[in-house]
Design a protein around this motif. Sequence first.
Motif, PDB file in Angstrom:
ATOM      1  N   SER A   1     -67.935  17.649   6.608  1.00 38.51           N
ATOM      2  CA  SER A   1     -67.183  17.277   7.807  1.00 38.51           C
ATOM      3  C   SER A   1     -67.459  15.816   8.119  1.00 38.51           C
ATOM      4  CB  SER A   1     -67.566  18.167   8.997  1.00 38.51           C
ATOM      5  OG  SER A   1     -68.955  18.049   9.286  1.00 38.51           O
ATOM      6  N   ASP A   2     -66.606  15.207   8.892  1.00 33.74           N
ATOM      7  CA  ASP A   2     -66.702  13.784   9.193  1.00 33.74           C
ATOM      8  C   ASP A   2     -67.928  13.504  10.070  1.00 33.74           C
ATOM      9  OD1 ASP A   2     -66.340  11.136   9.826  1.00 33.74           O
ATOM     10  OD2 ASP A   2     -64.255  11.354  10.459  1.00 33.74           O
ATOM     11  N   PRO A   3     -68.907  12.725   9.564  1.00 31.99           N
ATOM     12  CA  PRO A   3     -70.104  12.436  10.368  1.00 31.99           C
ATOM     13  C   PRO A   3     -69.801  11.547  11.572  1.00 31.99           C
ATOM     14  CG  PRO A   3     -70.450  11.921   8.021  1.00 31.99           C
ATOM     15  CD  PRO A   3     -68.986  12.123   8.223  1.00 31.99           C
ATOM     16  N   PHE A   4     -68.600  10.952  11.608  1.00 31.70           N
ATOM     17  CA  PHE A   4     -68.273   9.976  12.651  1.00 31.70           C
ATOM     18  C   PHE A   4     -67.122  10.454  13.531  1.00 31.70           C
ATOM     19  CE2 PHE A   4     -69.772   7.880   8.790  1.00 31.70           C
ATOM     20  CZ  PHE A   4     -70.900   7.233   9.258  1.00 31.70           C
ATOM     21  N   LEU A   5     -66.922  11.765  13.587  1.00 37.94           N
ATOM     22  CA  LEU A   5     -65.767  12.311  14.281  1.00 37.94           C
ATOM     23  C   LEU A   5     -65.698  11.850  15.732  1.00 37.94           C
ATOM     24  CD1 LEU A   5     -63.320  14.152  13.986  1.00 37.94           C
ATOM     25  CD2 LEU A   5     -64.767  16.082  14.654  1.00 37.94           C
ATOM     26  N   GLU A   6     -66.848  11.718  16.393  1.00 35.44           N
ATOM     27  CA  GLU A   6     -66.848  11.326  17.795  1.00 35.44           C
ATOM     28  C   GLU A   6     -66.290   9.914  18.014  1.00 35.44           C
ATOM     29  OE1 GLU A   6     -70.192  12.964  20.495  1.00 35.44           O
ATOM     30  OE2 GLU A   6     -71.112  12.590  18.549  1.00 35.44           O
ATOM     31  N   LEU A   7     -66.432   9.060  16.999  1.00 34.45           N
ATOM     32  CA  LEU A   7     -65.920   7.701  17.124  1.00 34.45           C
ATOM     33  C   LEU A   7     -64.554   7.528  16.489  1.00 34.45           C
ATOM     34  CD1 LEU A   7     -69.064   5.505  16.307  1.00 34.45           C
ATOM     35  CD2 LEU A   7     -68.128   6.082  18.539  1.00 34.45           C
ATOM     36  N   ALA A   8     -64.305   8.248  15.389  1.00 38.23           N
ATOM     37  CA  ALA A   8     -63.115   7.996  14.601  1.00 38.23           C
ATOM     38  C   ALA A   8     -61.953   8.907  14.944  1.00 38.23           C
ATOM     39  CB  ALA A   8     -63.447   8.127  13.115  1.00 38.23           C
ATOM     40  N   GLY A   9     -62.183  10.071  15.573  1.00 33.85           N
ATOM     41  CA  GLY A   9     -61.135  11.026  15.821  1.00 33.85           C
ATOM     42  C   GLY A   9     -60.864  11.885  14.602  1.00 33.85           C
ATOM     43  N   PRO A  10     -59.944  12.836  14.700  1.00 31.61           N
ATOM     44  CA  PRO A  10     -59.661  13.765  13.591  1.00 31.61           C
ATOM     45  C   PRO A  10     -59.204  13.015  12.350  1.00 31.61           C
ATOM     46  CG  PRO A  10     -58.648  14.523  15.612  1.00 31.61           C
ATOM     47  CD  PRO A  10     -59.129  13.130  15.892  1.00 31.61           C
ATOM     48  N   TRP A  11     -59.609  13.548  11.208  1.00 25.85           N
ATOM     49  CA  TRP A  11     -59.224  12.951   9.909  1.00 25.85           C
ATOM     50  C   TRP A  11     -58.090  13.745   9.305  1.00 25.85           C
ATOM     51  CZ3 TRP A  11     -60.819  14.751   4.678  1.00 25.85           C
ATOM     52  CH2 TRP A  11     -60.362  13.885   3.665  1.00 25.85           C
TER      53      TRP A  11
END
Length: 251
Positions: free
Chosen positions: A239-249
């Motif tokens: 899963s995206d480790p940066f989801l909180e900053l980058a938003g959904p992938w």
Amino acid sequence: MIRRLLIGFGVLIGVLLVGLIALVLGAHEPKPKGRPGPEADAFARRMQSAAGQDGWEKTGYVKWFFGGRHRHQWDRERALVRVRWGHHDVLFDLQNERGVARQNGDMLLGADADSAISQARSHWNNDSYWLNPVAKLFDAGVRRSLVQWEGETGLLVEHDAGGDTPGDAYLWLLGPEGRPRSWRMWVQIIPVGGLSASWEGWTRVPTGAWLSTNHQIGPLELALTEVEASAHWSELEGSDPFLELAGPWNP
């Protein structure tokens, strides 16, 4: 027998002690004057080629454990970083002041968050430079020049800007493969000039870049472990480790 030490506060103190001992023993070396120009730039390009610069440019994601103390995840495509140490877990954007910080799993706010994000940036500035400084030889604010040092040609790299300590300088000396085998340091944090650090344990990551994972600084050892790299974070993470900053992938 000297114990093997990993970087952190103990090794920082150790490096300072090594520097002080060298200073007392008269081992200080003045920073040499180099010869800048096209030959120095060509030397730097050959050095980058030997270290797999083309592969580094294809590396979109890299993670490593710095000295047994700081865990880093770096999304180079999106300029996002995650640093974990002690009870802290911090995500931040390299291009602005945006970040998210937690301690013991609890979200930090206000001045506490700002402090944790600032500390994470400082860790990243130092630790990412040890990861692959060869890739930064042509960054803005970097001066390159050739130096004759103890009978061989080296590359003096001086940083006029960037990081936490602009003004630091390093003299690179190369091994038979064209990759660095050591550097001499003239840096603000060490009170003696010319202290040597080895560049060993070269490993080639799947993207084709070469990274050094072991450095000997006098009796002290600095290790970069659990080094992994890929073209995209999704090749290494579920899963995206940066989801909180980058938003959904959306692939």
